[in-house]
Design an enzyme around this catalytic site. Sequence first.
Site: not given
Ligand SMILES: NC(=O)c1ccc[n+]([C@@H]2O[C@H](COP(=O)([O-])OP(=O)(O)OC[C@H]3O[C@@H](n4cnc5c(N)ncnc54)[C@H](O)[C@@H]3O)[C@@H](O)[C@H]2O)c1
Length: 324
Positions: A262, A281
Amino acid sequence: MKPKVLLSEDINPYGKKILEHKAELIIAPDTSEETAIELIKDVTGLILRATTQINKRVLSHATKLKVIARTGVGVDNVDIEEASKRGILVCNFPGMNNLTVAEQTISMIMALSKQTLHMHNSVKNGNWNERFSTNQIEVSGRTLGIIGMGQIGQLVAQKCQAGLGMNILAYDPYVREKTTNPYINFVPNLEELFCNSDFISIHVPNLKETKGMINKPLISLMKKTAFIINTSRGEVIHEEDLIEALQNKDLQGAALDVFQMEPLSLKSPLQSIENVILSPHCAGSTWESNVRIATGAAQAVLDTIEGRTPSTNIYNKDLINKKA
Ligand SMILES: NC(=O)c1ccc[n+]([C@@H]2O[C@H](COP(=O)([O-])OP(=O)(O)OC[C@H]3O[C@@H](n4cnc5c(N)ncnc54)[C@H](O)[C@@H]3O)[C@@H](O)[C@H]2O)c1
């Protein structure tokens, strides 16, 4: 003399208001490593957005830095170990943009199913008769496969099931209670999810284990009519495999907010593949979430500068205590 606080990129004005009488605010002109190195030397606090990389080399110049407030959940652009060694607190703000990301995911599902971009371009190009194309679909009754049932994944599931009438499949080996919502069907492996979903949405963190986890063997299991949506982290998808599959029309389309590199290069094939929706993003950014995050980050920096422990999540609390 007021302490200096670096903003890696500008933040919502409500956040700046909290700090402006107490600190000198410096807004970085770009997100490059060289700029970060130059500006980090003098600052006590850093408010960090997603793009700038705070790696070991940058941190070696951060001799006065006490706190990094990362305006989001993911702290993968910070060398946590090095920051902890240097006694620098790394705060993040889980939960503050969950709803925003869930809504963006749903908007991508809708835009893909209704061919919003294609129809927009058709009108602009004088192809009014595209209105008779039958490629638009309804999402009600279709199956959404969600990878990662954490905070965002659960919100997407709930809204898509209750609001849009979609069937939900979910894969998350770490969620213990898999039966509280009878409408969510947990599957034991990704293969099952990829074979049976009309839409696949990714919501896992960027970890060693998840890097490149969505690869050719899995993508090849998708229905040719299915779509993939990624608002999590670019590294989770093997991007070249996805590009190849999209070019070969092995799936119907994709909506991507995050990328391996990015900003996404103008030369990336993703820029020109039809049926791909791109966003920079920004899935976690709305006015409301930006206010919540900017004020939280500013308060965490102010608390640290004034000798208080920030009341937000200190990501490296345990590591700092061990190294101290
Ligand atoms: N695009 C954006 O602007 C933006 C903004 C916020 C969050 N995000 C991203 O969104 C994602 C999710 O965020 P969240 O707050 O829900 O996180 P979270 O920690 O609440 O949830 C993540 C989930 O992924 C699961 N997980 C971990 N490894 C795994 C695997 N190998 N297979 C399947 N599941 C697995 C975990 O058990 C957990 O339940 C993160 O990557 C975060 O960085 C992106």
